[in-house]
Motif scaffolding. Structure first.
Motif, PDB file in Angstrom:
ATOM      1  N   ALA A 241     -29.382  39.817  29.222  1.00  0.00           N
ATOM      2  CA  ALA A 241     -29.730  41.014  28.515  1.00  0.00           C
ATOM      3  C   ALA A 241     -28.869  41.895  29.041  1.00  0.00           C
ATOM      4  O   ALA A 241     -28.397  42.978  28.318  1.00  0.00           O
ATOM      5  N   LYS A 242     -28.485  41.923  30.407  1.00  0.00           N
ATOM      6  CA  LYS A 242     -27.649  43.072  30.855  1.00  0.00           C
ATOM      7  C   LYS A 242     -26.224  42.687  31.018  1.00  0.00           C
ATOM      8  O   LYS A 242     -25.480  43.423  31.812  1.00  0.00           O
ATOM      9  N   SER A 243     -25.606  41.681  30.432  1.00  0.00           N
ATOM     10  CA  SER A 243     -24.368  41.135  30.483  1.00  0.00           C
ATOM     11  C   SER A 243     -23.404  42.327  30.042  1.00  0.00           C
ATOM     12  O   SER A 243     -23.495  42.784  28.967  1.00  0.00           O
ATOM     13  N   LYS A 244     -22.195  42.549  30.738  1.00  0.00           N
ATOM     14  CA  LYS A 244     -21.383  43.473  30.252  1.00  0.00           C
ATOM     15  C   LYS A 244     -20.763  43.023  29.026  1.00  0.00           C
ATOM     16  O   LYS A 244     -20.105  44.004  28.104  1.00  0.00           O
ATOM     17  N   TYR A 245     -20.658  41.803  28.935  1.00  0.00           N
ATOM     18  CA  TYR A 245     -20.089  41.310  27.498  1.00  0.00           C
ATOM     19  C   TYR A 245     -21.027  41.358  26.084  1.00  0.00           C
ATOM     20  O   TYR A 245     -20.296  41.231  25.161  1.00  0.00           O
ATOM     21  N   ARG A 246     -22.344  41.509  26.470  1.00  0.00           N
ATOM     22  CA  ARG A 246     -23.207  41.200  25.296  1.00  0.00           C
ATOM     23  C   ARG A 246     -23.047  42.462  24.307  1.00  0.00           C
ATOM     24  O   ARG A 246     -23.016  42.137  22.983  1.00  0.00           O
ATOM     25  N   PRO A 247     -22.989  43.717  24.787  1.00  0.00           N
ATOM     26  CA  PRO A 247     -22.874  44.815  23.621  1.00  0.00           C
ATOM     27  C   PRO A 247     -22.065  44.683  22.358  1.00  0.00           C
ATOM     28  O   PRO A 247     -22.107  44.581  21.401  1.00  0.00           O
ATOM     29  N   PHE A 248     -20.736  43.907  22.859  1.00  0.00           N
ATOM     30  CA  PHE A 248     -19.813  43.960  21.756  1.00  0.00           C
ATOM     31  C   PHE A 248     -20.335  42.955  20.770  1.00  0.00           C
ATOM     32  O   PHE A 248     -20.108  43.183  19.397  1.00  0.00           O
ATOM     33  N   TYR A 249     -20.917  41.805  21.115  1.00  0.00           N
ATOM     34  CA  TYR A 249     -21.422  40.525  20.107  1.00  0.00           C
ATOM     35  C   TYR A 249     -22.732  41.145  19.414  1.00  0.00           C
ATOM     36  O   TYR A 249     -23.105  40.807  18.354  1.00  0.00           O
ATOM     37  N   GLN A 250     -23.415  42.014  20.240  1.00  0.00           N
ATOM     38  CA  GLN A 250     -24.616  42.312  19.495  1.00  0.00           C
ATOM     39  C   GLN A 250     -24.361  43.405  18.427  1.00  0.00           C
ATOM     40  O   GLN A 250     -24.987  43.401  17.338  1.00  0.00           O
ATOM     41  N   GLU A 251     -23.395  44.320  18.695  1.00  0.00           N
ATOM     42  CA  GLU A 251     -22.746  45.221  17.848  1.00  0.00           C
ATOM     43  C   GLU A 251     -22.340  44.624  16.609  1.00  0.00           C
ATOM     44  O   GLU A 251     -22.671  45.194  15.373  1.00  0.00           O
TER      45      GLU A 251
END
Length: 373
Positions: A241-251
């Protein structure tokens, strides 16, 4: 066992009203079983090796359905079927070292590893991916099937379903950051090359940059974008949930879901060509299955607003059910290809039922949660 199954039928034979329509939880469960059983019974007729990506997509769908079947009726026969398949192939991946398609089967293997923790399920996938990371791809992004080096990177959008979830899942299993770093670098190279930021869709590969449909629209292949969204779901399952990589893929997932929702046809299906459905009037169930899977997952995870996307999911699922024959055969599946083609009800291919099972498990989860809550 009969008493447990009877209790299951009584407990789930509940109607949920969605957008003025009804979806029966038991109907969803039974439809998944029919489709899975029909395809398993006909695997001997499939003209692909057991390790091929066409089959691998179905195996992934079966692994999700197996969890539902075991949870609801203690039926572990689907897990046993996958276990036999893996054991007779020694949990090996397919032959080509760099080719994304050839580790798609590892998605099922890693799901099985999560359940059974048997090291032999993991070793061949680790060997392949570690070799690729140690010998990074160097080929051109201009895909050319006569030049194998152009298939080293993920130079076609389908590859974003086949390979990235494997590397991310390995990161979660091993804790080794080299897997997530490699995945992120390669994925973003493909994104920068193939994603159209005005249309919020992926070109299949560079050959389609300048091609046009009969109506003058750009060529955006239904299943190609279905592969991408299906792959994003598998990745979002794995990102912390707090991975720095996650926001790009979620967006990216949310952006594509909004665009895909706009392109659903009035019959509930999506067609082979996303921007020129009139030239391809028949439904196409493999892309529709992936889209319903992604949209339902987004609702279930709170990534998409329910009031906006639930009517689209409901309509899409009812459309998919209409393409299932009484014996469980799923029709209107475009054969293996790279661009939009016309489809008939008689056409089927193994990844179609795979996408259907993925969609069904998220629909089932949605109904289960709505009843519990």
């Amino acid at each position: 066992m009969k008493k447990k199954f009877l209790f299951f039928i009584l407990s789930v034979n509940v109607l949920s009203v969605l957008n003025g329509q009804t979806m029966d939880k038991m109907e969803v469960w039974q439809s998944m079983k029919r489709v899975a059983d029909w395809q398993i019974a006909h695997m001997g007729e499939v003209n692909h090796s057991e390790l091929n990506w066409v089959n691998a997509t179905f195996y992934l769908g079966v692994s999700r359905w197996a969890a539902v079947a075991e949870q609801t009726t203690q039926d572990d026969s689907y897990y046993k079927w996958l276990m036999r398949l893996g054991c007779r192939n020694y949990w090996q991946v397919d032959q080509r070292m760099y080719h994304a398609d050839d580790i798609c089967i590892s998605q099922m293997y890693l799901n099985m590893y999560d359940k059974y923790k048997k090291q032999e399920m993991l070793v061949p996938t680790l060997a392949r991916t570690e070799w690729v990371i140690m010998n990074p791809p160097t080929g051109s992004f201009k895909l050319d099937y006569h030049d194998a080096t152009t298939l080293e990177h993920w130079t076609w959008c389908d590859a974003l379903f086949m390979a990235p979830p494997v590397y991310l899942h390995l990161y979660n299993i091993t804790g080794d950051k080299k897997f997530i770093r490699f995945m992120d670098k390669e994925y973003k190279l493909t994104y920068d090359y193939l994603f159209d930021k005005e249309e919020n869709l992926f070109y299949r590969d560079h050959r389609y940059f300048d091609k046009k449909e009969a109506n003058g629209a750009n060529v955006f292949w239904g299943r190609g974008n279905g592969w991408v969204l299906g792959g994003l779901v598998e990745m979002l399952r794995e990102f912390p949930a707090k991975s720095k990589y996650r926001p790009f893929y979620q967006e990216l997932f949310q952006k594509m879901c909004r665009r895909i929702a706009e392109l659903q046809n009035s019959d509930g299906f999506w067609h082979a060509s996303l921007l020129d459905p009139d030239s391809y009037p028949s439904p196409e169930t493999s892309c529709s299955g992936f889209f319903v899977y992604a949209l339902a997952y987004g609702i279930n995870e709170g990534l998409l607003p329910k009031e906006q996307f639930l009517p689209i999911v409901t309509s899409g699922w009812r459309a998919l059910l209409s393409a299932v024959e009484k014996d469980g055969k799923l029709g209107y599946v475009q054969p293996v290809g790279a661009d939009p083609k016309n489809v008939t009800r008689e056409m089927s291919e193994v990844y179609g039922p795979g996408a259907f099972l993925l969609a069904g498990t998220e629909i089932y989860r949605m109904l289960q949660d709505s009843i519990i809550n």
